[in-house]
Write a protein that holds these residues in place. Structure first.
Motif, PDB file in Angstrom:
ATOM      1  N   ALA A  32       4.960 -15.193 -17.730  1.00 40.61           N
ATOM      2  CA  ALA A  32       4.911 -13.989 -16.992  1.00 40.61           C
ATOM      3  C   ALA A  32       5.298 -14.146 -15.382  1.00 40.61           C
ATOM      4  CB  ALA A  32       3.513 -13.545 -16.881  1.00 40.61           C
ATOM      5  N   VAL A  33       5.039 -15.618 -14.968  1.00 38.39           N
ATOM      6  CA  VAL A  33       5.580 -15.702 -13.617  1.00 38.39           C
ATOM      7  C   VAL A  33       6.605 -17.093 -13.943  1.00 38.39           C
ATOM      8  CG1 VAL A  33       4.896 -16.889 -11.342  1.00 38.39           C
ATOM      9  CG2 VAL A  33       3.484 -15.101 -12.552  1.00 38.39           C
ATOM     10  N   ASP A  34       7.654 -16.877 -13.310  1.00 31.78           N
ATOM     11  CA  ASP A  34       8.869 -17.785 -13.856  1.00 31.78           C
ATOM     12  C   ASP A  34       9.487 -18.176 -12.501  1.00 31.78           C
ATOM     13  OD1 ASP A  34      10.486 -19.212 -15.296  1.00 31.78           O
ATOM     14  OD2 ASP A  34      11.891 -17.736 -16.244  1.00 31.78           O
ATOM     15  N   GLY A  35       9.324 -19.386 -12.085  1.00 30.34           N
ATOM     16  CA  GLY A  35       9.925 -19.865 -10.837  1.00 30.34           C
ATOM     17  C   GLY A  35       9.669 -18.969  -9.332  1.00 30.34           C
ATOM     18  N   LEU A  36       8.618 -18.690  -9.264  1.00 32.17           N
ATOM     19  CA  LEU A  36       8.152 -17.862  -8.229  1.00 32.17           C
ATOM     20  C   LEU A  36       7.954 -18.712  -6.817  1.00 32.17           C
ATOM     21  CD1 LEU A  36       6.984 -14.707  -7.434  1.00 32.17           C
ATOM     22  CD2 LEU A  36       5.206 -16.281  -7.037  1.00 32.17           C
ATOM     23  N   ASP A  37       8.530 -18.442  -5.746  1.00 29.22           N
ATOM     24  CA  ASP A  37       8.479 -19.180  -4.208  1.00 29.22           C
ATOM     25  C   ASP A  37       7.731 -18.124  -3.551  1.00 29.22           C
ATOM     26  OD1 ASP A  37      10.133 -21.594  -5.097  1.00 29.22           O
ATOM     27  OD2 ASP A  37      11.521 -20.241  -5.271  1.00 29.22           O
ATOM     28  N   LEU A  38       6.593 -18.433  -3.020  1.00 29.53           N
ATOM     29  CA  LEU A  38       5.902 -17.518  -2.164  1.00 29.53           C
ATOM     30  C   LEU A  38       5.105 -18.430  -1.155  1.00 29.53           C
ATOM     31  CD1 LEU A  38       4.876 -14.563  -2.081  1.00 29.53           C
ATOM     32  CD2 LEU A  38       3.126 -15.139  -3.520  1.00 29.53           C
ATOM     33  N   THR A  39       5.247 -17.792   0.166  1.00 30.33           N
ATOM     34  CA  THR A  39       4.295 -18.559   1.116  1.00 30.33           C
ATOM     35  C   THR A  39       3.577 -17.060   1.833  1.00 30.33           C
ATOM     36  OG1 THR A  39       6.247 -18.188   2.633  1.00 30.33           O
ATOM     37  CG2 THR A  39       5.928 -20.497   1.877  1.00 30.33           C
ATOM     38  N   LEU A  40       2.320 -17.556   1.929  1.00 28.77           N
ATOM     39  CA  LEU A  40       1.451 -16.379   2.618  1.00 28.77           C
ATOM     40  C   LEU A  40       0.640 -16.855   3.742  1.00 28.77           C
ATOM     41  CD1 LEU A  40       0.004 -14.606  -0.504  1.00 28.77           C
ATOM     42  CD2 LEU A  40       2.356 -13.915   0.906  1.00 28.77           C
ATOM     43  N   ASP A  41       0.409 -16.285   4.868  1.00 32.26           N
ATOM     44  CA  ASP A  41      -0.605 -16.865   5.901  1.00 32.26           C
ATOM     45  C   ASP A  41      -1.407 -15.741   6.128  1.00 32.26           C
ATOM     46  OD1 ASP A  41       1.374 -15.385   7.109  1.00 32.26           O
ATOM     47  OD2 ASP A  41       1.830 -16.708   8.699  1.00 32.26           O
ATOM     48  N   THR A  42      -2.150 -15.841   7.301  1.00 34.63           N
ATOM     49  CA  THR A  42      -3.151 -14.633   7.551  1.00 34.63           C
ATOM     50  C   THR A  42      -2.599 -13.232   7.764  1.00 34.63           C
ATOM     51  OG1 THR A  42      -4.311 -16.516   8.773  1.00 34.63           O
ATOM     52  CG2 THR A  42      -4.788 -14.139   9.035  1.00 34.63           C
ATOM     53  N   GLY A  43      -3.164 -12.557   7.417  1.00 34.20           N
ATOM     54  CA  GLY A  43      -2.633 -10.956   7.378  1.00 34.20           C
ATOM     55  C   GLY A  43      -3.005 -10.480   6.006  1.00 34.20           C
ATOM     56  N   VAL A  44      -2.518  -8.950   6.150  1.00 33.26           N
ATOM     57  CA  VAL A  44      -2.709  -8.242   4.606  1.00 33.26           C
ATOM     58  C   VAL A  44      -1.267  -8.194   3.905  1.00 33.26           C
ATOM     59  CG1 VAL A  44      -3.606  -6.303   3.439  1.00 33.26           C
ATOM     60  CG2 VAL A  44      -4.563  -7.130   5.554  1.00 33.26           C
ATOM     61  N   HIS A  45      -1.279  -8.816   2.889  1.00 32.24           N
ATOM     62  CA  HIS A  45       0.069  -8.657   2.141  1.00 32.24           C
ATOM     63  C   HIS A  45      -0.261  -7.763   1.070  1.00 32.24           C
ATOM     64  CE1 HIS A  45       0.796 -12.423   4.187  1.00 32.24           C
ATOM     65  NE2 HIS A  45      -0.341 -12.735   4.082  1.00 32.24           N
ATOM     66  N   GLY A  46       0.791  -6.920   0.679  1.00 34.84           N
ATOM     67  CA  GLY A  46       0.738  -6.112  -0.394  1.00 34.84           C
ATOM     68  C   GLY A  46       1.688  -6.345  -1.361  1.00 34.84           C
ATOM     69  N   LEU A  47       1.199  -6.584  -2.663  1.00 34.34           N
ATOM     70  CA  LEU A  47       1.836  -7.069  -3.797  1.00 34.34           C
ATOM     71  C   LEU A  47       2.411  -5.932  -4.569  1.00 34.34           C
ATOM     72  CD1 LEU A  47       2.958  -9.495  -5.359  1.00 34.34           C
ATOM     73  CD2 LEU A  47       0.833  -9.619  -6.650  1.00 34.34           C
ATOM     74  N   LEU A  48       3.779  -5.665  -4.489  1.00 31.62           N
ATOM     75  CA  LEU A  48       4.305  -4.524  -5.234  1.00 31.62           C
ATOM     76  C   LEU A  48       5.033  -5.131  -6.462  1.00 31.62           C
ATOM     77  CD1 LEU A  48       5.478  -2.112  -2.324  1.00 31.62           C
ATOM     78  CD2 LEU A  48       3.523  -1.789  -3.834  1.00 31.62           C
ATOM     79  N   GLY A  49       5.340  -4.206  -7.453  1.00 34.24           N
ATOM     80  CA  GLY A  49       6.216  -4.487  -8.662  1.00 34.24           C
ATOM     81  C   GLY A  49       5.817  -3.564  -9.710  1.00 34.24           C
ATOM     82  N   PRO A  50       6.982  -3.308 -10.683  1.00 37.81           N
ATOM     83  CA  PRO A  50       6.738  -2.640 -11.783  1.00 37.81           C
ATOM     84  C   PRO A  50       5.910  -3.131 -12.906  1.00 37.81           C
ATOM     85  CG  PRO A  50       8.802  -3.618 -11.734  1.00 37.81           C
ATOM     86  CD  PRO A  50       8.349  -3.842 -10.494  1.00 37.81           C
ATOM     87  N   ASN A  51       5.307  -2.292 -13.702  1.00 39.25           N
ATOM     88  CA  ASN A  51       4.459  -2.952 -14.858  1.00 39.25           C
ATOM     89  C   ASN A  51       5.065  -3.994 -15.493  1.00 39.25           C
ATOM     90  OD1 ASN A  51       2.082  -1.172 -14.388  1.00 39.25           O
ATOM     91  ND2 ASN A  51       3.096   0.377 -15.853  1.00 39.25           N
ATOM     92  N   GLY A  52       4.350  -5.159 -15.838  1.00 42.28           N
ATOM     93  CA  GLY A  52       4.671  -6.205 -16.501  1.00 42.28           C
ATOM     94  C   GLY A  52       5.517  -7.141 -15.508  1.00 42.28           C
ATOM     95  N   ALA A  53       5.441  -7.079 -14.463  1.00 44.87           N
ATOM     96  CA  ALA A  53       6.407  -7.678 -13.418  1.00 44.87           C
ATOM     97  C   ALA A  53       5.591  -9.212 -13.099  1.00 44.87           C
ATOM     98  CB  ALA A  53       6.511  -7.117 -12.064  1.00 44.87           C
ATOM     99  N   GLY A  54       4.362  -9.317 -13.506  1.00 44.94           N
ATOM    100  CA  GLY A  54       3.743 -10.507 -13.467  1.00 44.94           C
ATOM    101  C   GLY A  54       2.599 -10.509 -12.290  1.00 44.94           C
ATOM    102  N   LYS A  55       2.193  -9.381 -11.797  1.00 42.55           N
ATOM    103  CA  LYS A  55       1.299  -9.469 -10.742  1.00 42.55           C
ATOM    104  C   LYS A  55       0.048  -9.940 -11.070  1.00 42.55           C
ATOM    105  CE  LYS A  55       1.602  -4.927  -9.612  1.00 42.55           C
ATOM    106  NZ  LYS A  55       2.467  -4.305 -10.777  1.00 42.55           N
ATOM    107  N   THR A  56      -0.600  -9.271 -12.455  1.00 42.48           N
ATOM    108  CA  THR A  56      -1.878  -9.832 -12.474  1.00 42.48           C
ATOM    109  C   THR A  56      -1.738 -11.336 -12.830  1.00 42.48           C
ATOM    110  OG1 THR A  56      -2.519  -7.457 -13.272  1.00 42.48           O
ATOM    111  CG2 THR A  56      -3.743  -9.463 -14.169  1.00 42.48           C
ATOM    112  N   THR A  57      -0.837 -11.691 -13.498  1.00 39.70           N
ATOM    113  CA  THR A  57      -0.736 -13.102 -13.970  1.00 39.70           C
ATOM    114  C   THR A  57      -0.694 -14.034 -12.704  1.00 39.70           C
ATOM    115  OG1 THR A  57       0.431 -12.409 -16.002  1.00 39.70           O
ATOM    116  CG2 THR A  57       0.418 -15.036 -15.272  1.00 39.70           C
TER     117      THR A  57
END
Lengths: 266, 266
Positions: A32-57
């Motif tokens: 469900a998550v395939d080769g994702l590069d992500l960096t997050l630091d302090t702050g509020v990040h909104g995770l958007l994406g269509p159904n089945g995009a792998g958000k919950t995974t």
């Protein structure tokens, strides 16, 4: 009111609260998550994406519930691999799953206290932290009601209370606004801005307006990959009048997704 | 602790018109925080107006406390059963105790049969142990799986809750039917340890199913058909059972890392 300890004000020794490199996570057999590069630091990040995009995974992997199938995942400067000792990282995590079960006989206070105890908070700090978390989500009047008597929106807020009870450094909220009425959603945005001052918050949602209103950063994923990361203002400028959507941000969202799909289709 | 403040310094500190430099004020206040005697001196050195104001404030605060809601009672004792008892285990434990009572009853009606209690003893704790660490049975599994307390310690805690019910029930059943206590309890503990040890490789639920099914097919059913007690439950076999229990417990302890996450086969 509480005393701020020296450990809380000490500078961090890691550049990103969340750092994923080529992360791959399975949901059942499906990657469900395939080769994702992500960096997050302090702050509020909104995770958007269509159904089945792998958000919950992705959320589950960040919450250390699921084991990554590949790639590197670092939380709060500590690697979260298959054999890692997760205890220390988990103490700094707060997680609200998309559908969370609960013990119906518990009262809200017992539920949040039980979760605080599971998060290995110091015994003396638990009652105060529980009360504070319940007050922050506006459930103080229902603190001694049993969980089974609560409405859907109240349950959601009890879930948010257990996620913030340990003042986490990384707060993961999977669709927290489902079931909240418009006024509660405004209160929730206020809470997000408040928590996001010194915490890395990742909020998964389908409501683009929530993201624009309360988030400092937008993360868009599709088919297990990162499509876009930028500020809400930047998301607005991505769209034009010829893209579907009722607000500039929604037009920006659909423009980004279409562009990604046509690029992927080639 | 610093030395006590001189009356002259206290008088200057209490006098709002006297100019004191910041460093002196800090050192005075650091001392005052720890020293009730000097605080009393400061209170005595203030003007009558200030004392009247303080008296009025304290009267108002006292009145507010007296008329306000009563403080919530301490409930730390109520939390302990929630930590040890897992409420979704109750139906399974009830079933286990009911099956054991049926075995005792059958034994009383049909004394020529091999001891049913002895044949049931190894598998008696298995349903409870399987349920204790299963994502299907625990409604809050996703919340709990992401907490630092999740792991072998938690599984052992829940297993202890199961054994606390099953072991006394077995002891009672074995004294009722006159079968050796050691040969009832040791196989029970060995199978519990074996389930946890095997569960670290294939998942607790599958381990419980395989071990329970294996015992039923290989030992219990043949014993019932031939109406003879199997060799491994004959008197004198308690030492091997004890050694097996210790060995399996050691394997489980060595594999403790694999319980950090709820894997897909749980």
């Amino acid at each position: 009111m509480r005393t701020v300890s020296a450990a809380e004000t000490a500078p961090t020794t890691y550049p990103w609260a969340v750092h994923a490199e080529g992360l791959r996570v399975r949901a059942g057999r499906h990657l469900a998550v395939d080769g994702l590069d992500l960096t997050l630091d302090t702050g509020v990040h909104g995770l958007l994406g269509p159904n089945g995009a792998g958000k919950t995974t992705l959320m589950r992997a960040l919450a250390t519930v699921l084991k990554p199938a590949g790639g590197k995942l670092t939380l709060l400067g500590e690697s979260v691999d298959a054999r890692a000792d997760l205890r220390r990282v988990r103490r700094g995590l707060g997680y609200l799953p998309q559908q969370f079960g609960f013990y119906p006989r518990f009262t809200v206070r017992e539920f949040v206290e039980y979760m605080a105890w599971l998060k290995e908070m110091p015994k003396a700090a638990v009652p105060g932290a529980t009360q504070r978390a319940i007050e922050r989500v506006g459930l103080a009047a229902k603190a001694d009601a049993r969980m089974k008597t609560l409405s859907g929106g109240m349950l959601r807020r009890a879930g948010i209370a257990q996620a913030i009870v340990n003042d986490p450094a990384v707060l993961l909220l999977d669709e927290p606004t489902v079931g909240l009425d418009p006024e509660q959603r405004l209160d929730f945005r206020e809470l997000l801005r408040d928590v996001g001052v010194d915490t890395c918050v990742l909020v998964s949602t389908h409501l683009v307006e929530d993201v624009v209103a309360a988030c400092t950063d937008v993360v868009l994923v599709n088919e297990g990959r990162l499509v876009y990361q930028g500020t809400p203002d930047d998301l607005v400028t991505q769209g034009g009048d010829n893209f579907p959507g009722d607000s500039p941000a929604e037009r920006g969202y659909s423009a980004l997704l279409r562009r990604h799909r046509t690029e992927g289709g080639r | 602790m610093t030395t006590h403040l001189s009356p002259a310094v206290i008088a200057r500190y209490a006098d709002r018109d006297a100019a004191l430099d910041e460093v002196t004020v800090w050192s005075i206040e650091v001392h005052l925080e720890d020293c009730p005697d000097c605080r009393a001196l400061v209170a005595g050195a203030t003007t009558d107006d200030t004392r009247a104001l303080l008296a009025r404030i304290s009267a108002v605060v006292d009145a507010g406390i007296a008329t306000g809601p009563a403080p919530a009672p301490r409930r730390s004792r109520a939390a302990i059963p929630n930590r040890w008892m897992v409420w979704h285990l109750l139906p399974w434990l009830t079933m286990t105790v009911a099956v054991l009572s049926c075995a005792v009853l059958l034994q009383a009606l049909e004394p020529t049969m091999p001891s049913l209690v002895a044949l049931l003893a190894p598998v008696a704790p298995l349903p409870g142990v399987a349920i204790a660490w299963s994502r299907r049975a625990d409604p809050a599994w996703e919340l709990i799986a992401g907490t630092p307390a999740a792991g072998l310690a938690m599984l052992l805690r829940r297993t202890a809750a199961v054994l606390a019910v099953v072991v006394p029930a077995l002891a009672l059943a074995s004294t009722r039917t006159g079968f050796s206590l050691a040969l009832t309890l040791l196989p029970c503990l060995a199978f519990t340890a074996g389930t946890i040890a095997a569960g670290s490789f294939v998942g607790v639920r599958l381990a419980a199913l395989v071990l329970g099914g294996g015992w039923a097919l290989a030992v219990a059913v043949p014993a019932l058909l031939t109406a003879e007690l199997p060799v491994i439950l004959q008197p004198g076999s308690s030492l091997p059972w004890a050694l097996l229990t210790l060995l399996l417990a050691a394997v489980a302890a060595l594999q403790s890392d694999s319980f950090r996450r709820l894997s897909s086969h749980n």
